[in-house]
Design an enzyme around this catalytic site. Structure first.
Site, PDB file in Angstrom:
ATOM      1  N   ARG A 162       0.877  -1.171   0.000  1.00 42.90           N
ATOM      2  CA  ARG A 162       0.000   0.000   0.000  1.00 42.90           C
ATOM      3  C   ARG A 162       0.913   1.219   0.000  1.00 42.90           C
ATOM      4  O   ARG A 162       1.813   1.311   0.830  1.00 42.90           O
ATOM      5  CB  ARG A 162      -0.897   0.027   1.229  1.00 42.90           C
ATOM      6  CG  ARG A 162      -1.795  -1.188   1.394  1.00 42.90           C
ATOM      7  CD  ARG A 162      -2.801  -0.962   2.515  1.00 42.90           C
ATOM      8  NE  ARG A 162      -3.377  -2.209   2.989  1.00 42.90           N
ATOM      9  CZ  ARG A 162      -4.386  -2.844   2.407  1.00 42.90           C
ATOM     10  NH1 ARG A 162      -4.901  -2.333   1.308  1.00 42.90           N
ATOM     11  NH2 ARG A 162      -4.858  -3.968   2.915  1.00 42.90           N
TER      12      ARG A 162
ATOM     13  N   ARG B  37      -5.888  -5.817  -0.510  1.00 39.46           N
ATOM     14  CA  ARG B  37      -7.335  -5.639  -0.425  1.00 39.46           C
ATOM     15  C   ARG B  37      -7.734  -4.169  -0.334  1.00 39.46           C
ATOM     16  O   ARG B  37      -7.207  -3.415   0.487  1.00 39.46           O
ATOM     17  CB  ARG B  37      -7.889  -6.402   0.774  1.00 39.46           C
ATOM     18  CG  ARG B  37      -9.411  -6.399   0.839  1.00 39.46           C
ATOM     19  CD  ARG B  37      -9.898  -7.157   2.040  1.00 39.46           C
ATOM     20  NE  ARG B  37      -9.636  -8.578   1.922  1.00 39.46           N
ATOM     21  CZ  ARG B  37      -9.068  -9.308   2.867  1.00 39.46           C
ATOM     22  NH1 ARG B  37      -8.671  -8.731   3.976  1.00 39.46           N
ATOM     23  NH2 ARG B  37      -8.882 -10.594   2.705  1.00 39.46           N
TER      24      ARG B  37
ATOM     25  N   HIS C 236       3.636  -9.416   0.905  1.00 35.93           N
ATOM     26  CA  HIS C 236       3.347  -8.505   2.007  1.00 35.93           C
ATOM     27  C   HIS C 236       4.623  -7.979   2.653  1.00 35.93           C
ATOM     28  O   HIS C 236       4.585  -7.138   3.543  1.00 35.93           O
ATOM     29  CB  HIS C 236       2.471  -9.232   3.039  1.00 35.93           C
ATOM     30  CG  HIS C 236       1.843  -8.352   4.062  1.00 35.93           C
ATOM     31  ND1 HIS C 236       2.187  -8.402   5.396  1.00 35.93           N
ATOM     32  CD2 HIS C 236       0.884  -7.394   3.960  1.00 35.93           C
ATOM     33  CE1 HIS C 236       1.471  -7.524   6.065  1.00 35.93           C
ATOM     34  NE2 HIS C 236       0.671  -6.888   5.224  1.00 35.93           N
TER      35      HIS C 236
ATOM     36  N   TYR D  72       0.077   5.018  12.116  1.00 37.21           N
ATOM     37  CA  TYR D  72       0.359   3.625  12.464  1.00 37.21           C
ATOM     38  C   TYR D  72       1.707   3.565  13.174  1.00 37.21           C
ATOM     39  O   TYR D  72       2.656   4.246  12.769  1.00 37.21           O
ATOM     40  CB  TYR D  72       0.451   2.735  11.224  1.00 37.21           C
ATOM     41  CG  TYR D  72      -0.838   2.464  10.496  1.00 37.21           C
ATOM     42  CD1 TYR D  72      -2.004   3.193  10.742  1.00 37.21           C
ATOM     43  CD2 TYR D  72      -0.909   1.467   9.534  1.00 37.21           C
ATOM     44  CE1 TYR D  72      -3.173   2.929  10.052  1.00 37.21           C
ATOM     45  CE2 TYR D  72      -2.078   1.191   8.841  1.00 37.21           C
ATOM     46  CZ  TYR D  72      -3.205   1.930   9.102  1.00 37.21           C
ATOM     47  OH  TYR D  72      -4.358   1.674   8.416  1.00 37.21           O
TER      48      TYR D  72
ATOM     49  N   ARG E 152      -2.968  -6.624  19.220  1.00 35.88           N
ATOM     50  CA  ARG E 152      -3.914  -5.517  19.066  1.00 35.88           C
ATOM     51  C   ARG E 152      -5.325  -5.995  18.772  1.00 35.88           C
ATOM     52  O   ARG E 152      -6.289  -5.550  19.369  1.00 35.88           O
ATOM     53  CB  ARG E 152      -3.447  -4.600  17.935  1.00 35.88           C
ATOM     54  CG  ARG E 152      -4.355  -3.391  17.715  1.00 35.88           C
ATOM     55  CD  ARG E 152      -4.132  -2.789  16.344  1.00 35.88           C
ATOM     56  NE  ARG E 152      -4.779  -3.557  15.291  1.00 35.88           N
ATOM     57  CZ  ARG E 152      -4.378  -3.601  14.033  1.00 35.88           C
ATOM     58  NH1 ARG E 152      -3.299  -2.949  13.667  1.00 35.88           N
ATOM     59  NH2 ARG E 152      -5.027  -4.323  13.132  1.00 35.88           N
TER      60      ARG E 152
ATOM     61  N   HIS F 202       0.694  -1.314  14.944  1.00 36.56           N
ATOM     62  CA  HIS F 202       0.906  -2.061  13.704  1.00 36.56           C
ATOM     63  C   HIS F 202       2.232  -2.803  13.674  1.00 36.56           C
ATOM     64  O   HIS F 202       2.434  -3.678  12.830  1.00 36.56           O
ATOM     65  CB  HIS F 202       0.819  -1.088  12.519  1.00 36.56           C
ATOM     66  CG  HIS F 202       0.664  -1.749  11.190  1.00 36.56           C
ATOM     67  ND1 HIS F 202       1.679  -1.786  10.257  1.00 36.56           N
ATOM     68  CD2 HIS F 202      -0.385  -2.405  10.631  1.00 36.56           C
ATOM     69  CE1 HIS F 202       1.259  -2.419   9.174  1.00 36.56           C
ATOM     70  NE2 HIS F 202       0.016  -2.804   9.374  1.00 36.56           N
TER      71      HIS F 202
END
Length: 695
Positions: free
Chosen positions: A386, A416, A446, A479, A575, A603
Site C-alpha cells: 500500500r 485488499r 506482504h 500507524y 492488538r 501495527h
C-alpha cells in the site's frame, strides 16, 4: 501432576482451547468504540473512533462474513481450530454485531450529538431547520443535487436496479399517477458518489459556528420535487453491503492485472451480505428489499440514525478546533541523520532504527530521493503493498529509472481495497521504464523491503530498508511501525536473494539472517519456542514476548501452550483478534495477552526470545496468522545492533507491558478487561513515546 505432564495428557488441539477468529476480530471493534466513550479523549477524536468502529464493521462484513456465507453457499463448511462451523459462527456474529450497532447509535444520539452541540457543532435535522435554512437548502437541492439524480420508479418496465456496495439509497413510497398515467407504488433514489454526504451550512444561515446537514435529510425533505404530481407517503434510507473479496484463478490467467481489472468492475455489485435500513422502515419495505437482495431477516440491521454513520468523519477536517483534537506533535529526525545530509553515508556508518510515527518517515523518502540522484547508485529494488495517492516515493522511483538506474518494483495488485490504485501505480511505473513484477502466483507479497545497490571504491555495496509497515506516507503518521536501515552484508545478501526469487522462478533460497514466509518463518518461530521450552525444562529462566496485530495460527498457538506448560513465561501484545485462550489451568496459565488501543493504530510486529541470557529480537511484516505465515511472502529481520535491540525492547515491549490506561487484558472466555491505574502512576505507552521521541 506437573504442568508439563498435564500438557502431555491434554490434547492441545482440543477446540475448546481456541477462540473463534471472526468473533475475536469483531470484539476488537468494541475496544475501539470504548475509545469513543472515554471522556479523556478529545471530542472530535471520540467522533473519529466511532467512525473507525463503523468502518471496521463494514470491512468485517465485506470480507469475513462474506467468506463464511460463501462457504455455506458452496457446501464447503470449514470449521477452524475452535471447531465452530459457519452456521454457528454467523449466528454468534449476528448477536454480537447487533449489540455493537445498538451501542454505536446510542452513543451517537445520547452522548456525541449533545456534546458536539455544546461546542457549537450541530447536525441540524429537518424538524429544526429555520425558514432561512430551508430556503437555502431548497436552492442547494435544486442547483447542486437534483440535476445529478436519477430517481427510478419500480414497475415491470423498470425492474429493481443494481445497487452499488455501501451506497446511500432511499426507498420511496408513492401514491397517485404520473404523467403517463402509471400508478405509483415504489421508487428508488440513489445518491451518486459524487455528492457530499454532509453539507455545511454557510455563515449567513447557520446559527452555530458549525452547522451541518446530512444529504439524506435534504433528499427526504425535497423528495416530492422528484415525483411531481404524486404524493410521497414515506421515504426510508437503506444501504447494502456486498462481498468484496476478489477471486482470480491465477493459474488460469495470462495477465493478472487485466484479470483483476475485470473483477474490480463487478465488485461493487457482488453478492449482498448485509442490509442496513432506517429504524422506522416499515416491514413491507424491508421485505421488498430482502427479496431483491436475496437476504433474510438475519441480515437486516436497523439504524437509529444515518445508515452511513461513518461518513460523519468528513467534518473532522472541516472543524477548525485544535482544542477538540489530539495535540499536534512533530516527529523527530532520527539522531543518526541530524547534521548529516547524506543518508547513505550515515547508514554505512551504523544501522539506523526508525520508530513511526514518533520519528519521521521523511528519512525513508529522502533515502530513495538521494539514491535516485546519486550517480554511483546502480539499482533500486522495492516492494509496494500500500503506497497511497501522490506518493513522493513513487515519483523518486520514476526519477531513478529516468536517470538510468535499474529499478525493479514488486507491486502487490491483490492488496485488499487498494487493487485499483495499485494497477494504476504499476502502469505509471512501467511507463517510466521501471521493471514491474506482481510477485508470486498464489502468494501475496506482504514483505516491506527496499534494496539499493551502490558502487563504492570499485566494489558494490548494498543498502537495505526493512519495515513492519507499508511505504505509505499517510499511514506512517498514524500507524506505529519500525523500520531498519542497514548496510549489513548478510542482510543485504538475503534481501537481494529475496528480490531475485520474487522476480524470477528460482527455488527455495537459504538465508543467513532473515526468516521468510512461507518457507522458514513458521518453522523458525516453532523452533525458537521449542528452544525456550528446552531451557525451561533444564531449569533455566525462559521467556517469550511478542507484539503483533493478530494471532490465529493453530500450530503456533499449540506450541505456545506447550511452552506455558513447560514453565515458559509468555507475554503477548495482540492488538486485534487473538484465538489463544490465556490463563487456562494446566494449559496456558503462564500466558498473558493484552491489547493496546489508543491514538495510533498499533501495527508493529516484534518478537523477543530470552534464549538463556542471549536474547534475540526480531521485527517483521508478519502477524502470527495462518495467512501471513503460510500463504504470503513476508520478512522477519533481526535487530543486530545491541543498542538498537535494547531500544526496540524498551519501546515496543516493556513500554506496552507497563501500560495501565489503554491496555485491555484478554480473559480465558474471550472477553477483555480494561486496566486502570490502582496505586501506581498512570502509564500510557503511546503518550510516553510521543514525549520521548517527538520534537
Amino acid at each position: 501432576m506437573t504442568l508439563l505432564n498435564a500438557a502431555m495428557t491434554r490434547d492441545l488441539k482440543d477446540p475448546s482451547l481456541y477462540l473463534n477468529r471472526e468473533l475475536a476480530q469483531l470484539e476488537f471493534n468494541f475496544r475501539v468504540l470504548a475509545q469513543a466513550y472515554d471522556e479523556r479523549v478529545p471530542l472530535l477524536e471520540r467522533l473519529r473512533f466511532l467512525c473507525i468502529s463503523n468502518t471496521n464493521l463494514d470491512e468485517f462484513f465485506e470480507v469475513r462474513v462474506a467468506v463464511l456465507r460463501q462457504q455455506l453457499a458452496l457446501g464447503t463448511p470449514m470449521p477452524g481450530p475452535d471447531g465452530l462451523g459457519p452456521t454457528e459462527v454467523l449466528s454468534r456474529i449476528r448477536s454480537r454485531a447487533l449489540e455493537l450497532v445498538r451501542a454505536q447509535y446510542a452513543f451517537w444520539n445520547d452522548t456525541l450529538l449533545p456534546a458536539l452541540g455544546i461546542e457549537g457543532i450541530r447536525f441540524v435535522t429537518r424538524d429544526r431547520w429555520t425558514v432561512k435554512q430551508k430556503r437555502w437548502l431548497q436552492g442547494y437541492f435544486q442547483n447542486e443535487i437534483l440535476p445529478v439524480l436519477s430517481p427510478l420508479g419500480l414497475d415491470p418496465a423498470h425492474p429493481f436496479p443494481r445497487i452499488l456496495n455501501k451506497s446511500l439509497n432511499l426507498a420511496v413510497v408513492l401514491k397517485g399517477k404520473d404523467a403517463f398515467g402509471r400508478e405509483g407504488h415504489m421508487a428508488l433514489v440513489r445518491a451518486p458518489r459524487s455528492l457530499p454526504r454532509i453539507i455545511r451550512l454557510p455563515a449567513e444561515v447557520a446559527e452555530s459556528p458549525y452547522d451541518f446537514v446530512f444529504l439524506a435529510g435534504i433528499l427526504q425533505q425535497f423528495i416530492d420535487e422528484m415525483f411531481p404530481g404524486m404524493r410521497v407517503e414515506g421515504s426510508y434510507q437503506f444501504r447494502v453491503t456486498r462481498n468484496s473479496e476478489l477471486v482470480v484463478d491465477e493459474d488460469e490467467v495470462e495477465n493478472l492485472a487485466a484479470a483483476l481489472s475485470d473483477e474490480l468492475a463487478g465488485r461493487g455489485y457482488a453478492h449482498p451480505v448485509r442490509l442496513e435500513v432506517a429504524e422506522s422502515c416499515p416491514k413491507a419495505i424491508t421485505d421488498m428489499l430482502m427479496a431483491n437482495f436475496q437476504l433474510t431477516d438475519q441480515d437486516i440491521y436497523r439504524c437509529a440514525g444515518p445508515v452511513n454513520i461513518n461518513r460523519i468523519i468528513a467534518i473532522y477536517d472541516q472543524v477548525d478546533r485544535a482544542d477538540l483534537k489530539f495535540p499536534k506533535f512533530t516527529p523527530r529526525v532520527a539522531p543518526a541523520f541530524v547534521g548529516t545530509p547524506a543518508v547513505l553515508d550515515a547508514v554505512r556508518e551504523q544501522d539506523v532504527l526508525l520508530h513511526h510515527p514518533f520519528e519521521s518517515f521523511g528519512a525513508v523518502i529522502e533515502l530513495v530521493r538521494q539514491a535516485s540522484q546519486d550517480p554511483d547508485v546502480l539499482a533500486i529494488k522495492q516492494t509496494l503493498y500500500r503506497v497511497g495517492d501522490h506518493s513522493p516515493l513513487v515519483s523518486h522511483l520514476v526519477d531513478a529509472a529516468r536517470n538510468g538506474k535499474d529499478v525493479t518494483v514488486v507491486v502487490e495488485l491483490r492488496a485488499r481495497f487498494d487493487e485499483e490504485a495499485n494497477i494504476r501505480l504499476a502502469n505509471r511505473l512501467q511507463e517510466a521504464g521501471v521493471q514491474v513484477v506482481y510477485g508470486v502466483v498464489g502468494y501475496k507479497t506482504h514483505a516491506k523491503m527496499l534494496l539499493i545497490v551502490r558502487r563504492e571504491e570499485g566494489k558494490l555495496r548494498r543498502y537495505v530498508h526493512l519495515s513492519t509497515g507499508n511505504y505509505h506516507q499517510m499511514t506512517s503518521k498514524v500507524y506505529t511501525d519500525f523500520g531498519l536501515m542497514t548496510a549489513d552484508p548478510d542482510i543485504g545478501e538475503d534481501v537481494h536473494k529475496m528480490f531475485q526469487q520474487l522476480s524470477g522462478l528460482g527455488t527455495v533460497i537459504k538465508l543467513k539472517r532473515l526468516m521468510q514466509s512461507p518457507f522458514t518463518l513458521h518453522k523458525g518461530l516453532l523452533t525458537k519456542i521449542e528452544r525456550e521450552i528446552a531451557h525451561a525444562r533444564a531449569g533455566k529462566p525462559a521467556r517469550i514476548i511478542a507484539k503483533m496485530n493478530a494471532l490465529n495460527e493453530a500450530g503456533v498457538i499449540e506450541q505456545l501452550y506447550a511452552a506455558s506448560c513447560a514453565g515458559v513465561q509468555i507475554d503477548l501484545i495482540v492488538r486485534g483478534a487473538c484465538a489463544l485462550r490465556p490463563q487456562l489451568p494446566g494449559v496456558s496459565e503462564n500466558i498473558r495477552v493484552r491489547s493496546v488501543v489508543g491514538r495510533f493504530l498499533e501495527h508493529s510486529r516484534v518478537y523477543w526470545f530470552a534464549n538463556d541470557g542471549q536474547p534475540e529480537i526480531f521485527c517483521a511484516s508478519a502477524d502470527w496468522m495462518e495467512r501471513n505465515l503460510l500463504r504470503r511472502i513476508e520478512t522477519c529481520f533481526p535487530i543486530l545492533d545491541s543498542v538498537l535491540a535494547q531500544r526496540v525492547y524498551d519501546e515496543a515491549l516493556a513500554n506496552f507491558l507497563a501500560d495501565n490506561t489503554q491496555a485491555w487484558v484478554l480473559q480465558p472466555d474471550g472477553t477483555y478487561t480494561q486496566l486502570h491505574p490502582q496505586d501506581e502512576m498512570p502509564h500510557a505507552a503511546q503518550l510516553a513515546l510521543v514525549a520521548k521521541l517527538s520534537m
